[in-house]
Design a protein around this motif. Structure first.
Motif, PDB file in Angstrom:
ATOM      1  N   ASP A 163       0.827  -1.209   0.000  1.00  0.00           N
ATOM      2  CA  ASP A 163       0.000   0.000   0.000  1.00  0.00           C
ATOM      3  C   ASP A 163       0.860   1.256   0.000  1.00  0.00           C
ATOM      4  N   THR A 164       1.938   1.249   0.796  1.00  0.00           N
ATOM      5  CA  THR A 164       2.812   2.421   0.871  1.00  0.00           C
ATOM      6  C   THR A 164       3.509   2.668  -0.459  1.00  0.00           C
ATOM      7  N   GLU A 165       4.014   1.602  -1.074  1.00  0.00           N
ATOM      8  CA  GLU A 165       4.688   1.760  -2.364  1.00  0.00           C
ATOM      9  C   GLU A 165       3.722   2.249  -3.431  1.00  0.00           C
ATOM     10  N   GLN A 166       2.530   1.677  -3.468  1.00  0.00           N
ATOM     11  CA  GLN A 166       1.545   2.122  -4.454  1.00  0.00           C
ATOM     12  C   GLN A 166       1.160   3.577  -4.224  1.00  0.00           C
ATOM     13  N   ALA A 167       0.998   3.950  -2.952  1.00  0.00           N
ATOM     14  CA  ALA A 167       0.640   5.340  -2.650  1.00  0.00           C
ATOM     15  C   ALA A 167       1.761   6.285  -3.078  1.00  0.00           C
ATOM     16  N   ASN A 168       3.023   5.900  -2.810  1.00  0.00           N
ATOM     17  CA  ASN A 168       4.148   6.752  -3.199  1.00  0.00           C
ATOM     18  C   ASN A 168       4.241   6.880  -4.722  1.00  0.00           C
ATOM     19  N   GLU A 169       4.061   5.773  -5.430  1.00  0.00           N
ATOM     20  CA  GLU A 169       4.114   5.832  -6.890  1.00  0.00           C
ATOM     21  C   GLU A 169       3.001   6.717  -7.441  1.00  0.00           C
ATOM     22  N   PHE A 170       1.810   6.576  -6.889  1.00  0.00           N
ATOM     23  CA  PHE A 170       0.696   7.397  -7.364  1.00  0.00           C
ATOM     24  C   PHE A 170       0.937   8.878  -7.077  1.00  0.00           C
ATOM     25  N   ILE A 171       1.407   9.189  -5.869  1.00  0.00           N
ATOM     26  CA  ILE A 171       1.652  10.591  -5.511  1.00  0.00           C
ATOM     27  C   ILE A 171       2.753  11.179  -6.385  1.00  0.00           C
ATOM     28  N   GLU A 172       3.815  10.392  -6.641  1.00  0.00           N
ATOM     29  CA  GLU A 172       4.906  10.900  -7.477  1.00  0.00           C
ATOM     30  C   GLU A 172       4.424  11.187  -8.898  1.00  0.00           C
ATOM     31  N   SER A 173       3.611  10.299  -9.463  1.00  0.00           N
ATOM     32  CA  SER A 173       3.100  10.533 -10.819  1.00  0.00           C
ATOM     33  C   SER A 173       2.192  11.759 -10.863  1.00  0.00           C
ATOM     34  N   LEU A 374      -0.583  20.553  -1.876  1.00  0.00           N
ATOM     35  CA  LEU A 374      -1.202  19.459  -1.122  1.00  0.00           C
ATOM     36  C   LEU A 374      -0.504  18.141  -1.414  1.00  0.00           C
ATOM     37  N   LEU A 375      -0.181  17.907  -2.691  1.00  0.00           N
ATOM     38  CA  LEU A 375       0.536  16.674  -3.037  1.00  0.00           C
ATOM     39  C   LEU A 375       1.924  16.646  -2.419  1.00  0.00           C
ATOM     40  N   LEU A 376       2.578  17.810  -2.350  1.00  0.00           N
ATOM     41  CA  LEU A 376       3.889  17.866  -1.694  1.00  0.00           C
ATOM     42  C   LEU A 376       3.790  17.454  -0.234  1.00  0.00           C
ATOM     43  N   SER A 377       2.779  18.006   0.471  1.00  0.00           N
ATOM     44  CA  SER A 377       2.606  17.647   1.879  1.00  0.00           C
ATOM     45  C   SER A 377       2.239  16.178   2.028  1.00  0.00           C
ATOM     46  N   ARG A 378       1.420  15.669   1.083  1.00  0.00           N
ATOM     47  CA  ARG A 378       1.056  14.248   1.140  1.00  0.00           C
ATOM     48  C   ARG A 378       2.274  13.359   0.910  1.00  0.00           C
ATOM     49  N   ARG A 379       3.150  13.792   0.011  1.00  0.00           N
ATOM     50  CA  ARG A 379       4.355  12.998  -0.230  1.00  0.00           C
ATOM     51  C   ARG A 379       5.233  12.939   1.019  1.00  0.00           C
ATOM     52  N   GLU A 380       5.353  14.075   1.700  1.00  0.00           N
ATOM     53  CA  GLU A 380       6.139  14.082   2.934  1.00  0.00           C
ATOM     54  C   GLU A 380       5.491  13.165   3.988  1.00  0.00           C
ATOM     55  N   SER A 381       4.150  13.242   4.078  1.00  0.00           N
ATOM     56  CA  SER A 381       3.455  12.373   5.035  1.00  0.00           C
ATOM     57  C   SER A 381       3.644  10.903   4.666  1.00  0.00           C
ATOM     58  N   ALA A 382       3.599  10.604   3.346  1.00  0.00           N
ATOM     59  CA  ALA A 382       3.784   9.218   2.918  1.00  0.00           C
ATOM     60  C   ALA A 382       5.200   8.734   3.217  1.00  0.00           C
TER      61      ALA A 382
END
Length: 514
Positions: A163-173, A374-382
């Motif tokens: 889940d973490t890897e998928q979330a990181n890949e999605f946020i990065e894209s 928002l995506l930047l903050s989400r990436r940091e949280s992830a």
């Protein structure tokens, strides 16, 4: 009510009269059923209890910093998906059961058997689970429970990592996409501002400010033009008066001070047009004029005169010429300001459309920028959540009871099955006796005989000892009791065999040997 009771007694007597069918049916069904129950293969059950701790000290400390998730909800999802096909295949691989299957159908049957017999239930307390499995091989049963337990624990770590890897890949894209959109929006906005610099709100060179400044300059220019024209008219009038005065008086009465007095008088007229008598320049000019007039009178008194008529007129004409040039310059300035104001007002007609376009572009830019931030903050949280997952588990498992190799069979419940076979056989016998009694009914009362024959019954003859009927009935009862007793003894014997593991094991071994 009496008729119903009589009918019930009639049915019961008919069954009792045909009771031999009950014992026959029982002797046919019970031995076969009891033998089948006895030869049923043993079932072994192994179970394990595991406690899932979803409360960690990091949760309250990292609330609002890392991504909030509910470990209890993840745990419930893992419980529901334990028997998914992927997990069942993993369990079959861990126990080497898959290598024993030769065809695809056997493999599917294996997975179906695991799905039906693996049980995971709550053990009574919150987050305490019991995993159990039943089968004919004690070692295989234990291995299946251990494999299911391993899969259950591994899923917690693997699922969270996936889940973490998928979330990181999605946020990065998404972040890369929004970064491109933000750069494009910033470039478009900069180009739009450059092309419409004068229309931008708050810009110093804005068309509104330029129009206001031009209007103020036009008003000042028109005032200066009005003043210049007034001074020019006054100077021309003064020049004409001077010419007339010279012509009237001639040239012999002028002195060297007349030209200077005329010049100062023209200056005084110009000052009085702009200022009052109390103005310092006005007072100074009057003082100079009075001094020159005193000097003039003194010069006339001593008989002195100078012929300077041509110089005075030339100076006054020069002043008039300068004033005419000033008026012409102000007229040109006024015309230029008017043309500029017309040009600016024409530009201002396009301002609403420019402002609307700017508002649209700014709205899109603000939305894109807010989503990007928002995506930047989400990436940091992830990333923080991923580091948390790498350093600690939000769900920690404790094996309360590990799976053990079962020593005694847990089933089938042979005593219960033996009793069920006995009850079913007796029920079948009673039903058969009832049906036979209905096919070949037996009269048990005078009223029943009357109903069937419509012939009045005047008396009843009882059976006697001499007739031998009672002896026959007693013998029948004895045979029936003996058969029932033998059936009961047989039932007790089968019950003893099936409740004694050693005896039952010997019988099963003998069966396998045969």
């Amino acid at each position: 009510m009496k008729e119903q009771l009589d009918l019930l007694l009639q049915y019961l007597y008919g069954v009792w009269h045909r009771r031999r069918w009950i014992i026959i049916t029982a002797w046919v069904i019970c031995p076969l059923g009891w033998v089948a129950v006895t030869f049923m293969p043993n079932q072994y059950t192994s179970d394990a209890r595991v406690y899932a701790d979803t409360k960690t000290i990091l949760q309250p400390l990292l609330r609002g910093i890392a991504i909030d998730n509910d470990p209890s909800q993840e745990l419930r999802l893992m419980v529901k998906t334990l028997l998914s096909r992927k997990n069942l295949e993993t369990i079959a691989r861990y126990t080497d059961a898959d290598v024993k299957t030769e065809t695809q159908d056997e493999y599917e049957d294996l997975l179906e058997n695991l799905k039906k017999k693996i049980k995971i239930n709550s053990a009574g307390k919150e987050n305490l689970f019991k995993i159990s499995y039943s089968g004919g091989d004690p070692k295989y049963v234990k291995d299946v429970v251990q494999a299911a337990l391993d899969v259950f624990v591994e899923n917690a770590v693997g699922q969270k990592k996936d889940d973490t890897e998928q979330a990181n890949e999605f946020i990065e894209s998404q972040l890369a996409d929004y970064e491109k959109r933000l750069i494009m929006a910033e470039a478009n906005l900069a180009e739009f501002k450059r092309a419409n610099a004068g229309y931008m709100p708050g810009s110093e060179g804005g068309y509104f400010n330029m129009a206001e400044a031009l209007k103020r300059n036009l008003e000042t220019t028109r005032l200066e033009l009005k003043e210049a024209r007034s001074r020019l008219a006054s100077a021309r009038e003064q020049l004409n008066r001077e010419i007339v005065e010279l012509r009237r008086q001639g040239k012999n009465n002028r002195t060297e001070y007349d030209d200077r007095i005329d010049i100062l008088q023209a200056r005084l007229d110009a000052l009085l047009f702009r200022f009052t008598e109390k103005h310092p320049d006005v007072r100074e000019t009057r003082r100079q004029i009075e001094e020159l007039q005193v000097l003039k009178r003194d010069a006339i008194a001593v008989g002195g005169n100078v012929n300077n008529d041509s110089v005075v007129l030339q100076e006054m004409k020069l002043i008039v010429s300068e004033m005419e040039n000033q008026v012409a310059s102000l007229v040109v300035r006024e015309e230029g300001l008017v043309s500029k104001i017309v040009f600016i007002e024409d530009k201002l007609s396009n301002l609403p459309a420019v402002e609307a376009e700017l508002t649209h572009m700014m709205r899109n830019y603000d939305v894109t920028k807010s989503q990007y931030n928002l995506l930047l903050s989400r990436r940091e949280s992830a990333m923080i959540s991923q580091n948390i997952g790498a350093s600690s588990d939000q769900i920690s498992f404790r094996i309360v009871d590990p799976p053990l190799l079962p020593r005694e069979p847990s089933g089938p419940m042979r005593p219960l099955f033996l009793t069920v076979v006995l009850i079913l056989s007796l029920g079948a016998g009673i039903f058969l006796a009832f049906m036979v009694s209905q096919i070949w009914p037996v009269v048990i009362s005078p009223m029943q005989l009357f109903k069937h024959t419509k012939v009045p019954v005047f008396g009843v003859v009882s059976a006697t000892e001499i007739s031998g009927l009672k002896q026959v009935k007693r013998k029948q009862l004895k045979r029936y009791a003996v058969l029932c007793g033998l059936l009961l003894v047989t039932f007790i014997g089968f019950m003893a065999i099936n409740t004694s593991p050693s005896i039952h094991e010997m019988i099963l071994e003998a069966k396998e040997a045969l």
